[in-house]
Design an enzyme around this catalytic site. Structure first.
Site, mmCIF file in Angstrom:
data_model
loop_
_atom_site.group_PDB
_atom_site.id
_atom_site.type_symbol
_atom_site.label_atom_id
_atom_site.label_comp_id
_atom_site.label_asym_id
_atom_site.label_seq_id
_atom_site.Cartn_x
_atom_site.Cartn_y
_atom_site.Cartn_z
ATOM 1 N N ARG A 169 0.836 -1.217 0.000
ATOM 2 C CA ARG A 169 0.000 0.000 0.000
ATOM 3 C C ARG A 169 0.864 1.259 0.000
ATOM 4 O O ARG A 169 0.532 2.268 0.645
ATOM 5 C CB ARG A 169 -0.941 0.034 1.220
ATOM 6 C CG ARG A 169 -1.836 -1.136 1.353
ATOM 7 C CD ARG A 169 -2.896 -1.221 0.250
ATOM 8 N NE ARG A 169 -3.686 -2.409 0.473
ATOM 9 C CZ ARG A 169 -3.345 -3.623 -0.012
ATOM 10 N NH1 ARG A 169 -2.277 -3.763 -0.785
ATOM 11 N NH2 ARG A 169 -4.086 -4.664 0.249
ATOM 12 N N SER B 170 -10.417 -1.030 4.601
ATOM 13 C CA SER B 170 -9.521 -1.091 5.765
ATOM 14 C C SER B 170 -8.957 0.292 6.066
ATOM 15 O O SER B 170 -8.406 0.946 5.185
ATOM 16 C CB SER B 170 -8.357 -2.052 5.487
ATOM 17 O OG SER B 170 -8.855 -3.359 5.390
ATOM 18 N N GLU C 226 -4.065 3.437 6.353
ATOM 19 C CA GLU C 226 -4.101 3.135 4.916
ATOM 20 C C GLU C 226 -4.909 4.223 4.206
ATOM 21 O O GLU C 226 -4.591 4.638 3.097
ATOM 22 C CB GLU C 226 -4.748 1.761 4.696
ATOM 23 C CG GLU C 226 -4.899 1.408 3.229
ATOM 24 C CD GLU C 226 -5.305 -0.049 3.005
ATOM 25 O OE1 GLU C 226 -4.955 -0.906 3.834
ATOM 26 O OE2 GLU C 226 -5.977 -0.295 1.988
HETATM 27 C C1 FAD Z 1 -15.751 -1.588 0.846
HETATM 28 C C2 FAD Z 1 -14.315 -1.283 0.474
HETATM 29 C C3 FAD Z 1 -13.425 -2.329 0.311
HETATM 30 C C4 FAD Z 1 -12.075 -2.052 -0.023
HETATM 31 N N1 FAD Z 1 -11.225 -3.108 -0.192
HETATM 32 C C5 FAD Z 1 -9.945 -2.867 -0.559
HETATM 33 C C6 FAD Z 1 -9.035 -3.936 -0.777
HETATM 34 O O1 FAD Z 1 -9.358 -5.099 -0.664
HETATM 35 N N2 FAD Z 1 -7.752 -3.630 -1.120
HETATM 36 C C7 FAD Z 1 -7.338 -2.347 -1.278
HETATM 37 O O2 FAD Z 1 -6.165 -2.133 -1.606
HETATM 38 N N3 FAD Z 1 -8.191 -1.310 -1.086
HETATM 39 C C8 FAD Z 1 -9.461 -1.537 -0.739
HETATM 40 N N4 FAD Z 1 -10.317 -0.486 -0.530
HETATM 41 C C9 FAD Z 1 -9.798 0.890 -0.625
HETATM 42 C C10 FAD Z 1 -9.879 1.532 -2.021
HETATM 43 O O3 FAD Z 1 -10.906 0.949 -2.799
HETATM 44 C C11 FAD Z 1 -8.536 1.452 -2.768
HETATM 45 O O4 FAD Z 1 -7.515 2.105 -2.057
HETATM 46 C C12 FAD Z 1 -8.636 2.047 -4.176
HETATM 47 O O5 FAD Z 1 -7.449 1.779 -4.856
HETATM 48 C C13 FAD Z 1 -8.891 3.558 -4.179
HETATM 49 O O6 FAD Z 1 -9.236 3.922 -5.508
HETATM 50 P P1 FAD Z 1 -10.091 5.223 -5.806
HETATM 51 O O7 FAD Z 1 -10.215 5.367 -7.263
HETATM 52 O O8 FAD Z 1 -11.371 5.204 -5.041
HETATM 53 O O9 FAD Z 1 -9.105 6.327 -5.225
HETATM 54 P P2 FAD Z 1 -9.479 7.601 -4.337
HETATM 55 O O10 FAD Z 1 -10.005 7.147 -3.012
HETATM 56 O O11 FAD Z 1 -10.296 8.539 -5.119
HETATM 57 O O12 FAD Z 1 -8.014 8.197 -4.110
HETATM 58 C C14 FAD Z 1 -7.076 7.494 -3.319
HETATM 59 C C15 FAD Z 1 -5.710 8.166 -3.494
HETATM 60 O O13 FAD Z 1 -5.286 7.994 -4.837
HETATM 61 C C16 FAD Z 1 -5.022 9.252 -5.438
HETATM 62 N N5 FAD Z 1 -5.420 9.159 -6.845
HETATM 63 C C17 FAD Z 1 -6.597 8.785 -7.346
HETATM 64 N N6 FAD Z 1 -6.565 8.784 -8.680
HETATM 65 C C18 FAD Z 1 -5.312 9.181 -9.033
HETATM 66 C C19 FAD Z 1 -4.651 9.372 -10.269
HETATM 67 N N7 FAD Z 1 -5.266 9.163 -11.455
HETATM 68 N N8 FAD Z 1 -3.356 9.771 -10.260
HETATM 69 C C20 FAD Z 1 -2.700 9.981 -9.082
HETATM 70 N N9 FAD Z 1 -3.280 9.816 -7.880
HETATM 71 C C21 FAD Z 1 -4.577 9.411 -7.855
HETATM 72 C C22 FAD Z 1 -5.873 10.245 -4.663
HETATM 73 O O14 FAD Z 1 -5.355 11.568 -4.750
HETATM 74 C C23 FAD Z 1 -5.754 9.674 -3.261
HETATM 75 O O15 FAD Z 1 -4.557 10.078 -2.642
HETATM 76 C C24 FAD Z 1 -11.655 -0.723 -0.197
HETATM 77 C C25 FAD Z 1 -12.587 0.323 -0.063
HETATM 78 C C26 FAD Z 1 -13.907 0.054 0.268
HETATM 79 C C27 FAD Z 1 -14.884 1.198 0.366
#
Ligand code: FAD
Length: 300
Positions: free
Chosen positions: A172, A220, A290
């Site tokens: 992560r 998480s 995280e």
């Molecule tokens: C129910 C649930 C279950 C989950 N299970 C997991 C799991 O099993 N494993 C896991 O790893 N995560 C999990 N997550 C967390 C999350 O889904 C991940 O971290 C995911 O990768 C975030 O993606 P996002 O597009 O929503 O990013 P966002 O939440 O919108 O952004 C997260 C970070 O990424 C940056 N970011 C976003 N897009 C870009 C881009 N294009 N360029 C540069 N930076 C960027 C943002 O600025 C921010 O710092 C879970 C979340 C939920 C709600």
């Protein structure tokens, strides 16, 4: 030019004081000064060039790993989901995926192409851009194990390609050039002709049985410390069900904090700090977050 004044074409398509609670899976977060959904790479490049130097810029995917504070975000927030949405097979093993593509869509398409292991992407409710920023992983899979190269854009609106070797990647954790954002990535998978959508269904059923996925959360909250699980430590500290305002440590999975519909970002952040302090007192382990916490504290 003032940071908050842009050419008319952009003005017409901007949202000002956009509530970030509409864009995060916790459904909390105050207003962003500017919220912009670009049309394509040329458009985002022009937008970045027109922002006054020094205006903070943040990119978001589906907001599934973000706690935006109640005072909101100063500067510009760029939304990628539904914009950078190319998904194409480049050759036998390689796939080009835009940063706005939902990870679940990538997983399903890889199954259709007979490529894998990509099923784990179905467990990540975010975009590829967020998965690249976080090195998201699930079910033993991890995003950066598949990255060959990425396309990025910088604060001056210049697009370039970078090999995976330009980044330091861990659990992560991703560190690379600053003030650049992901437009997409070339991903490599193995040929897996036998893989089927039943594999995804099986993984998601397992997840549904152990995680409160129908409630508002960010997944998480803490990373697992070496050799242990954050959820185990939180549960052993007696914190399941503990609440601050509308935020509660899930009874189903102690590493999830859920919003019962009335939580503020301050409630959630206070609960995060309380969990950290309690686990440290009880077990001598300082949990690392995280979830990404961004924005300003509200003084209302
Ligand atoms: C129910 C649930 C279950 C989950 N299970 C997991 C799991 O099993 N494993 C896991 O790893 N995560 C999990 N997550 C967390 C999350 O889904 C991940 O971290 C995911 O990768 C975030 O993606 P996002 O597009 O929503 O990013 P966002 O939440 O919108 O952004 C997260 C970070 O990424 C940056 N970011 C976003 N897009 C870009 C881009 N294009 N360029 C540069 N930076 C960027 C943002 O600025 C921010 O710092 C879970 C979340 C939920 C709600």
């Amino acid at each position: 030019m003032n940071a908050l004044s842009l050419p008319p074409d952009f003005e017409a398509r901007l949202s000002r004081n956009e509530p970030m609670s509409k864009h995060t899976s916790w459904h909390v977060g105050g207003p962003a000064d500017l919220f912009f959904t670009p049309l394509d790479v040329t458009d985002i490049s022009a937008f970045l060039q027109n922002l006054e130097a020094g205006t903070p810029v943040m990119w978001i995917g589906l907001g599934s790993n973000l706690l935006v504070r109640d005072g909101g975000i100063r500067g510009a927030v760029i939304e990628t989901h539904g914009v950078f949405d190319e998904l194409e097979r480049r050759n036998d093993n390689e796939v080009w995926c835009g940063s706005g593509v939902a990870c679940a869509k990538l997983a399903k398409q890889c199954i259709k192409w007979g490529l894998g292991p990509a099923e784990f992407f179905a467990g990540i409710p975010g975009t590829l851009g967020g998965a690249l920023a976080m090195n998201a992983g699930a079910f033993g899979g991890e995003t950066w194990r598949h990255v060959v190269s990425v396309a990025v854009i910088d604060r001056a609106g210049v697009r370039r390609e970078r090999p995976a070797a330009d980044y330091t990647v861990g659990y992560r954790h991703v560190a690379g050039p600053s003030d650049e954002w992901f437009l997409g990535a070339l991903l490599r998978f193995e040929l897996r002709p036998g893989v089927s959508s039943d594999d995804i269904r099986h993984l998601l059923a397992k997840r549904k049985a152990t995680q409160p996925i129908s409630e508002w959360s960010c997944g998480s909250v803490f990373t697992n410390p070496p050799g242990d699980h954050a959820a185990r430590l939180i549960e052993a500290s007696g914190l399941k069900g503990f609440r601050v305002g509308g935020a509660r440590v899930s009874e189903m999975h102690a590493n999830f904090i859920v919003n019962d519909g009335t939580a503020s970002a301050a409630d959630i952040e206070q609960l995060i700090r309380f969990v950290q302090q309690t686990v440290e007192q009880e077990h001598g382990v300082r949990l690392s977050k995280e979830v990404r916490i961004v924005g300003e504290v509200s003084h209302d």
